[in-house]
Scaffold this motif. Structure first.
Motif, short mmCIF file in Angstrom:
data_model
loop_
_atom_site.label_atom_id
_atom_site.label_comp_id
_atom_site.label_asym_id
_atom_site.label_seq_id
_atom_site.Cartn_x
_atom_site.Cartn_y
_atom_site.Cartn_z
N GLU A 48 35.85 -48.04 -2.43
CA GLU A 48 37.08 -47.52 -3.02
C GLU A 48 37.50 -46.22 -2.35
N ARG A 49 36.54 -45.32 -2.16
CA ARG A 49 36.89 -44.01 -1.57
C ARG A 49 37.19 -44.12 -0.08
N ALA A 50 36.45 -45.00 0.61
CA ALA A 50 36.66 -45.14 2.07
C ALA A 50 38.04 -45.71 2.36
N ALA A 51 38.59 -46.46 1.39
CA ALA A 51 39.90 -47.10 1.61
C ALA A 51 41.02 -46.07 1.77
N ARG A 68 27.30 -57.18 0.11
CA ARG A 68 28.51 -56.72 -0.60
C ARG A 68 29.42 -55.92 0.33
N LEU A 69 28.80 -55.04 1.09
CA LEU A 69 29.60 -54.18 1.98
C LEU A 69 30.23 -55.02 3.10
N VAL A 70 29.43 -55.88 3.72
CA VAL A 70 29.98 -56.72 4.80
C VAL A 70 31.04 -57.66 4.22
N GLY A 71 30.80 -58.12 2.98
CA GLY A 71 31.75 -59.04 2.34
C GLY A 71 33.13 -58.43 2.16
N ALA A 72 33.20 -57.10 2.10
CA ALA A 72 34.49 -56.43 1.89
C ALA A 72 35.27 -56.26 3.20
N LEU A 73 34.62 -56.64 4.32
CA LEU A 73 35.25 -56.39 5.63
C LEU A 73 35.88 -57.67 6.18
N PRO A 74 36.98 -57.54 6.93
CA PRO A 74 37.63 -58.73 7.47
C PRO A 74 36.91 -59.28 8.71
N PRO A 97 27.97 -49.47 -3.87
CA PRO A 97 28.91 -49.86 -2.81
C PRO A 97 30.37 -49.86 -3.26
N GLU A 98 30.61 -50.15 -4.55
CA GLU A 98 32.02 -50.21 -4.99
C GLU A 98 32.69 -48.84 -4.85
N LYS A 99 31.94 -47.80 -5.21
CA LYS A 99 32.49 -46.45 -5.10
C LYS A 99 32.78 -46.12 -3.64
N GLU A 147 44.57 -37.33 16.65
CA GLU A 147 45.05 -38.72 16.54
C GLU A 147 44.20 -39.56 15.59
N GLY A 148 42.90 -39.22 15.50
CA GLY A 148 42.00 -40.00 14.68
C GLY A 148 41.82 -39.36 13.31
N ARG A 149 40.83 -39.85 12.57
CA ARG A 149 40.53 -39.22 11.27
C ARG A 149 39.04 -39.31 11.02
N THR A 150 38.50 -38.27 10.37
CA THR A 150 37.11 -38.34 9.93
C THR A 150 37.07 -37.85 8.49
N GLU A 151 36.13 -38.41 7.75
CA GLU A 151 35.97 -38.01 6.35
C GLU A 151 34.49 -38.10 6.01
N PHE A 152 34.04 -37.25 5.07
CA PHE A 152 32.67 -37.36 4.59
C PHE A 152 32.69 -37.62 3.10
N LEU A 153 31.93 -38.60 2.65
CA LEU A 153 31.83 -38.91 1.22
C LEU A 153 30.38 -38.75 0.79
N GLN A 154 30.16 -37.96 -0.25
CA GLN A 154 28.80 -37.90 -0.79
C GLN A 154 28.66 -39.03 -1.81
N GLU A 155 28.05 -40.11 -1.37
CA GLU A 155 27.87 -41.29 -2.22
C GLU A 155 26.54 -41.94 -1.88
N ASP A 156 26.09 -42.80 -2.78
CA ASP A 156 24.82 -43.50 -2.61
C ASP A 156 25.10 -44.95 -2.21
N VAL A 157 24.39 -45.45 -1.21
CA VAL A 157 24.63 -46.83 -0.75
C VAL A 157 24.40 -47.83 -1.88
N ARG A 158 23.63 -47.42 -2.91
CA ARG A 158 23.38 -48.33 -4.02
C ARG A 158 24.58 -48.46 -4.95
#
Ligand SMILES: C[S@@+](CC[C@H](N)C(=O)[O-])C[C@H]1O[C@@H](n2cnc3c(N)ncnc32)[C@H](O)[C@@H]1O
Length: 275
Positions: free
Chosen positions: A148-151, A183-189, A143-145, A130-141
């Protein structure tokens, strides 16, 4: 050989894994009794344990905080989506297990920059149907990437819990740690949450300086922060009770299967809600 000095390590490093210098994900895996580390990681871990004999206990407390915060976020705050940055090498129970055991439809995106984590990410991806999990190899520095990918998995019009546990003490002010969080918190509702933990710089400053030097000799930047510096990450958000506190003191009533011995745990933790 004592268990402490035994390099109980992965025999064959996966491709792209650099075993010539310590990696924070693997040193932490060693603290937690995992198997995905190499002699160079054990060497740094042993140095830190010689300085801070409670290091392994502190690491366990950090996992317990993640578990309590996740229980709160799913059960009490109604959160169904998580963005967990600096997720680390999988260690059961991982965040999605806790979240999906309460809400089977919970979605979790894990992010880490370390190829060792990618190599072991399989167990992060075995969630509920029912749920979903995903792993992204990205750097917190970058954030735009990440956003974009988490969306592809998370709906950014609905509340998300951003979790940054034991991550920001590897991100310096020069790297823009505060701006990255903003930046990351700013993208959240509204209704989203920020949960984080961080090594304290004001508990035992002299010993902390030695730890910083040990990490530096291993090529790792460790950035301990004071209580007010950690609280500053939550600027503009509503901090939940009991505020920014020592790890064991954050909502201890939510603990399940924690083996506390009352030793000091010099890491801060907090959870806040976005208005
Ligand atoms: C101490 S572990 C914490 C793991 C997990 N969050 C926990 O609290 O149990 C820190 C993790 O942050 C990751 N990390 C460090 N710097 C990072 C960066 N710039 N971008 C993404 N991940 C990073 C490391 O690879 C490591 O897996």
């Amino acid at each position: 050989m004592s268990p402490e000095s035994s390099p109980d390590t992965s025999p064959e490093p996966p491709a792209a894994v650099d075993t010539s210098r310590p990696h924070t994900a693997r040193v932490y895996d060693w603290y937690l009794g995992g198997k995905d580390h190499y002699p160079v990681d054990v060497e740094l871990g042993l140095q830190i344990v010689s300085l801070e004999p409670q290091a392994k206990y502190v690491a366990r407390h950090n996992r317990w905080f993640m578990q309590r915060a996740t229980r709160h976020l799913v059960k009490e705050a109604g959160i169904r989506q998580f963005l967990d940055i600096g997720s680390g090498i999988p260690t059961e129970p991982n965040l999605h297990r806790i979240a999906q055991s309460i809400a089977a439809d919970a979605r979790v995106v894990y992010v880490d920059h370390d190829p060792t984590v990618l190599a072991h990410a399989g167990s992060l991806l075995s969630g509920t149907p029912e749920g979903r999990t995903e792993f992204l190899q990205e750097d917190v520095r970058e954030p735009e990437k990440i956003l974009e990918r988490a969306a592809a998995v998370l709906d950014f019009t609905r509340p998300v819990a951003l979790s940054m546990n034991a991550l920001l003490h590897f991100v310096s002010a020069e790297d823009g740690a505060r701006a990255l969080v903003e930046r990351l918190v700013g993208a959240l509702p509204a209704g989203s949450h920020l949960a984080l933990s961080q090594v304290a710089g004001d508990y035992d400053p002299e010993r902390t300086k030695e730890a910083v030097a040990m990490y530096k000799a291993g090529g790792v930047t460790l950035v301990p922060r004071s209580h007010s510096e950690v609280a500053a990450f939550f600027t503009g958000l509503d901090l939940l009770d009991p505020g920014v506190v020592w790890l064991p003191d954050w909502r201890p009533e939510l603990a399940v299967d924690e083996e506390r011995d009352g030793s000091p745990v010099p890491m801060y933790a907090g959870v806040a809600r976005k208005r």
